[in-house]
Design a protein around this motif. Structure first.
Motif, short mmCIF file in Angstrom:
data_model
loop_
_atom_site.label_atom_id
_atom_site.label_comp_id
_atom_site.label_asym_id
_atom_site.label_seq_id
_atom_site.Cartn_x
_atom_site.Cartn_y
_atom_site.Cartn_z
N SER A 165 0.83 -1.21 0.00
CA SER A 165 0.00 0.00 0.00
C SER A 165 0.87 1.26 0.00
O SER A 165 0.43 2.32 -0.43
CB SER A 165 -0.94 -0.01 1.21
N SER A 166 2.12 1.13 0.46
CA SER A 166 3.04 2.27 0.47
C SER A 166 3.66 2.50 -0.91
O SER A 166 4.43 3.44 -1.11
CB SER A 166 4.19 2.04 1.47
N LEU A 167 3.35 1.62 -1.88
CA LEU A 167 3.98 1.68 -3.20
C LEU A 167 2.93 1.59 -4.31
O LEU A 167 3.24 1.28 -5.46
CB LEU A 167 4.98 0.52 -3.35
N ALA A 168 1.66 1.85 -3.93
CA ALA A 168 0.56 1.60 -4.86
C ALA A 168 0.56 2.56 -6.05
O ALA A 168 0.13 2.19 -7.15
CB ALA A 168 -0.77 1.66 -4.12
N ASP A 169 1.03 3.80 -5.85
CA ASP A 169 1.01 4.76 -6.96
C ASP A 169 2.11 5.81 -6.77
O ASP A 169 2.90 5.73 -5.80
CB ASP A 169 -0.38 5.41 -7.09
N ASP B 52 11.01 0.13 -20.31
CA ASP B 52 11.55 -0.84 -21.27
C ASP B 52 12.29 -1.95 -20.52
O ASP B 52 12.17 -3.14 -20.86
CB ASP B 52 12.52 -0.17 -22.25
N VAL B 53 13.03 -1.56 -19.50
CA VAL B 53 13.75 -2.55 -18.68
C VAL B 53 12.76 -3.55 -18.06
O VAL B 53 12.96 -4.77 -18.10
CB VAL B 53 14.57 -1.85 -17.56
N ILE B 54 11.66 -3.00 -17.52
CA ILE B 54 10.67 -3.84 -16.85
C ILE B 54 9.97 -4.76 -17.87
O ILE B 54 9.77 -5.95 -17.63
CB ILE B 54 9.65 -2.96 -16.08
N ARG B 55 9.62 -4.18 -19.04
CA ARG B 55 8.95 -4.98 -20.07
C ARG B 55 9.85 -6.13 -20.54
O ARG B 55 9.40 -7.28 -20.64
CB ARG B 55 8.56 -4.10 -21.26
N ARG C 227 0.71 -0.53 -14.62
CA ARG C 227 0.85 -0.05 -13.23
C ARG C 227 2.20 0.66 -13.04
O ARG C 227 2.27 1.72 -12.43
CB ARG C 227 0.73 -1.22 -12.23
N TYR C 228 3.28 0.02 -13.55
CA TYR C 228 4.60 0.65 -13.41
C TYR C 228 4.69 1.93 -14.24
O TYR C 228 5.27 2.93 -13.82
CB TYR C 228 5.70 -0.33 -13.86
N LYS C 229 4.09 1.85 -15.45
CA LYS C 229 4.16 2.96 -16.39
C LYS C 229 3.49 4.21 -15.80
O LYS C 229 4.03 5.31 -15.87
CB LYS C 229 3.47 2.54 -17.69
N GLU C 230 2.33 3.99 -15.21
CA GLU C 230 1.57 5.08 -14.60
C GLU C 230 2.41 5.79 -13.53
O GLU C 230 2.49 7.02 -13.47
CB GLU C 230 0.28 4.50 -14.00
N ILE C 231 3.08 4.96 -12.71
CA ILE C 231 3.92 5.52 -11.64
C ILE C 231 5.10 6.29 -12.24
O ILE C 231 5.37 7.44 -11.86
CB ILE C 231 4.43 4.40 -10.71
N ALA C 232 5.77 5.65 -13.20
CA ALA C 232 6.97 6.27 -13.80
C ALA C 232 6.62 7.61 -14.45
O ALA C 232 7.34 8.60 -14.28
CB ALA C 232 7.59 5.31 -14.82
N GLU C 233 5.50 7.61 -15.18
CA GLU C 233 5.12 8.84 -15.89
C GLU C 233 4.80 9.97 -14.92
O GLU C 233 5.27 11.09 -15.06
CB GLU C 233 3.93 8.58 -16.82
N GLU C 234 4.02 9.62 -13.88
CA GLU C 234 3.64 10.65 -12.91
C GLU C 234 4.83 11.18 -12.15
O GLU C 234 4.84 12.33 -11.70
CB GLU C 234 2.62 10.09 -11.92
N LEU C 235 5.87 10.32 -12.00
CA LEU C 235 7.06 10.75 -11.27
C LEU C 235 8.06 11.43 -12.20
O LEU C 235 9.11 11.89 -11.76
CB LEU C 235 7.73 9.56 -10.58
N GLU D 248 8.02 -7.45 -6.93
CA GLU D 248 8.95 -6.78 -6.02
C GLU D 248 10.20 -6.32 -6.78
O GLU D 248 10.71 -5.24 -6.56
CB GLU D 248 9.36 -7.72 -4.88
N ASP D 249 10.67 -7.23 -7.65
CA ASP D 249 11.94 -6.96 -8.32
C ASP D 249 11.87 -5.68 -9.16
O ASP D 249 12.73 -4.81 -9.07
CB ASP D 249 12.30 -8.18 -9.20
N ASN D 250 10.82 -5.58 -9.96
CA ASN D 250 10.70 -4.41 -10.82
C ASN D 250 10.31 -3.17 -10.03
O ASN D 250 10.69 -2.05 -10.40
CB ASN D 250 9.72 -4.70 -11.96
N CYS D 251 9.58 -3.36 -8.95
CA CYS D 251 9.25 -2.23 -8.08
C CYS D 251 10.54 -1.64 -7.49
O CYS D 251 10.67 -0.41 -7.37
CB CYS D 251 8.30 -2.67 -6.99
N ALA D 252 11.48 -2.53 -7.14
CA ALA D 252 12.76 -2.06 -6.58
C ALA D 252 13.55 -1.26 -7.62
O ALA D 252 14.13 -0.22 -7.32
CB ALA D 252 13.58 -3.26 -6.08
#
Lengths: 451, 451
Positions: free
Chosen positions: A9-13, A91-94, A75-83, A120-124
């Motif tokens: 929940s601390s990493l949801a967005d 691309d690395v995650i895909r 999910r990752y893309k949304e976070i990356a873009e907003e940040l 977890e791995d890609n979140c890190a």
């Protein structure tokens, strides 16, 4: 040095990612950061881990899972873009996910573990990128590189001792280490995960390995409460409790930490702090080896349902050497683990988790006990809840049992079982599951509400 | 038909013999009489059984025991003379004893059993003579002739199943059967005794074999009391209780019946009555299979000292399948029997009789547990008493635990252990032995004194 673990929940967005980086920036002793996979953004949302499990099962069976995969990446893309992160990280995650999906030459268990762990791995990797973007020196470190070795129990692994020496070297890293929770590798190099929620365990292992001053576990509650807040309004907060108390409360249904997570910290006497990512100024709950009982003998009240009991009686059982051992042996041979064995003189009850005791198992086990142990009577009782009062202070306090049983009496709840060991960190009561909430409320009133 | 057993104090002298014959004459359904050996006539007196053990040991070692033998014979002689019996019966007894003493070609255990058993055997011959002298048709029947076969555990034998069919024929006897308690024969024909006080067992076996309407156990108390009369003045009498209640009270130190004596009667559902030879009009205590709880949930309070506990803790013990079984296996391998195993989540205590756990055994067992089970902590606590409240009514009664624990609190007694099984015929508390009497008195006050 602190090891700080952040839950799903601390990493949801992106908003949550920013809270995490603010927390890390606020204290430069936070040198090792362990992350879960992104959790739910809102109540009906699906956790990334669940998306991944779905994706893995579909792909392993059909060879295709494009929609499921895109859901994860989005999910990752949304976070990356907003940040405002460089799109290269996506691309690395895909690439990583496609590689995992393509590797179908392993067993389904290994395959699912591999996909699950990518959460977890890609979140890190994403968090490390975000921290660097915030001007911090931060490096993603993989469990393989760091040497986190686990037993080869897929989906339920345990840490191997050699990991601790390997992981101790993480403290030599110049920048902030961002480490994915939940998984490690077998000595043969296969990826393997802990049981669900196991990022808590990773954090605890790292804290023990680097002999951290503190293991911080960031979640979405201000602290551990003395009773389930859904049963009692505004329950008293617990600011300090011992490893043993936390362990007993976890057993009684307090799910704030993974049950196995305390062990590594406990062994090295590393204090553990529960903190709220959404309210980091709140003091949280500190878990330590010893504390002085200040606010009365009881620190918390818990209950859990899903138990059943096997009652066995035999005249002069008490004089039969080996009776209890033989009874437990039958259960062990049938693959059943048990919880408690309260006994009279010529009778004994075995309390066990109901889920492992279906009617077929019941018939087989009771038949074996009846014939092999020649008992007079055997009866199975289902729908039992265990209600526990927990506190180190109970050891010195006469009258705790009196207060507790008075509460049960007032709530008109019958006691099927009382089990108090010599340790006196907890007192345990067996009641009908339908009475459990009422019992917990009455106990809370008795121990906390009358100050 | 009734089987009536008379204890040692009921046969201590001629006056007591007369009371016994009066009791038998008063009810012609008393067709089978089981006798102990003559007991103490006054407080400092020595029981005939103890004289015989002394005599046997001296004679087996030195080949001489004239003084000891004369002490035994004088007891029978005194009774016979005062009852005006023919002196021939004393010659019979003297011949019998000399024959037993001469038979030194057996082991010392067999030899001592043979002499011990003569106490009951010759008392039965004397009682039969007295009854005939009183005008009754009475026959001494020997256990060998009747076919009471026992296992070859000298001094601690158990009845063999075939005995019941043999003994059933006793009901066909025209007159009164006078049967010596305490001993029987192995299938090979060797005399063997029950454990001390075992005449109670003989009576129960005979009652079960002939399917008696009642097994009367005549002793020197009016009834079973709800608490030890040396702790509470004028305690409440128990007029009716169940086999299970009696069994639990016996375990808790109520010594009115031999612990093994209830089993044969229980299996055939023969009611057992405790009566006072010295006050035969008193209604006594009836022990039955079922009773309706009329006077509150608790029927009696008992306590016994001489227990110790082994406390073992290990983090996540609860998740280790087979831990409890392995612990009990170690105790079994070391020849230790245990009483109870109250447990927490990561700890378990084993309660056992202290007498079997000397410091050498303690060291060996705790070392084995420490190394084989890799426990975190192990501690032995001695000088423990078990305090029990007993009653079938407890099953339906909410609040018994509350009353009981309130009593402990009022008496300022700390509870080391609470153990209540699913059976709810008893509730058991572990306390420091020094506190046991105070705890019993407080419980009595709580459950019996406030009506």
């Amino acid at each position: 040095m602190k090891v700080s673990k952040f839950g799903g929940s601390s990493l949801a967005d992106a908003k949550q990612f920013r809270k995490v980086s603010d927390i890390i920036k606020a204290d430069n002793s936070r040198k090792i950061v362990v992350v879960s996979a992104p959790g739910k953004r809102f109540k009906e949302d699906v956790k990334v881990t669940d998306l991944l499990i779905n994706c893995a099962k579909t792909h392993y069976q059909s060879g295709k899972s494009d929609d499921d995969l895109e859901l994860v990446i989005s999910r990752y893309k949304e976070i990356a873009e907003e940040l405002g992160l460089d799109s290269g990280i996506i691309d690395v995650i895909r690439d990583d996910l496609n590689q995992r999906l393509a590797n179908t030459s392993i067993t389904e268990g290994q395959y699912i573990d591999s996909l699950k762990a990518s959460g977890e791995d890609n979140c890190a990797k994403l968090m490390a990128e975000h921290l660097r973007n915030q001007g911090l020196e931060a490096n993603y470190i993989s469990p393989k590189e760091a040497g986190l070795f686990l037993s080869n129990d897929y989906g339920n692994a345990h840490v191997l001792q050699q990991s601790y020496d390997n992981l101790a070297k993480l403290s030599e890293n110049a920048g902030i280490v961002v480490f994915p929770g939940f998984f490690g590798y077998t000595p043969e190099g296969d990826l393997v995960t802990f049981s669900r929620g196991g990022s808590d365990i990773t954090g605890s292992i790292l804290a023990a390995a680097v002999k951290a001053d503190l293991y911080e576990n960031f979640t979405d509650v201000d602290c551990v409460f003395s009773v389930n807040p859904s049963l009692v309004a505004n329950p008293k907060a617990i600011y300090e409790l011992t490893y043993r108390e936390m362990r007993e409360l976890s057993y009684g249904g307090f799910s704030v930490l993974h049950a196995e997570a305390l062990l590594p910290a406990y062994k090295e006497k590393i204090p553990v702090k529960i903190k709220n990512t959404n309210n980091p100024d709140c003091k949280g709950t500190l878990i330590v080896a010893d504390r002085s009982p200040e606010n009365g003998p009881v620190v918390g009240i818990a209950s859990d349902t899903g138990f059943c009991s096997i009652y066995v009686s035999k005249y002069l059982m008490n004089r039969e050497i080996g009776f209890g051992r033989k009874l437990l042996q039958i259960l062990e041979e049938e693959g059943l683990s048990y919880e408690h064995t309260p006994s009279g003189i010529d009778d004994i009850s075995v309390i066990l988790h109901e889920e492992q005791f279906d009617s077929q198992t019941e018939e087989k086990v009771t038949n074996r006990i009846r014939t092999e142990l020649e008992v007079d009577d055997i009866a199975v009782k289902r729908n039992i809840a265990l209600v526990m009062i927990v506190g180190e202070g109970m050891r010195q306090s006469i009258g705790v049992a009196a207060k507790a049983t008075r509460a049960f009496e007032r709530a008109n709840v019958n006691l099927d079982m009382i089990n108090q060991g010599s340790s006196e960190v907890s007192m345990m009561f067996g009641v009908n599951a339908n009475d459990a909430d009422r019992a917990v409320q009455a106990l809370y009133k008795e121990f906390f509400d009358c100050n």
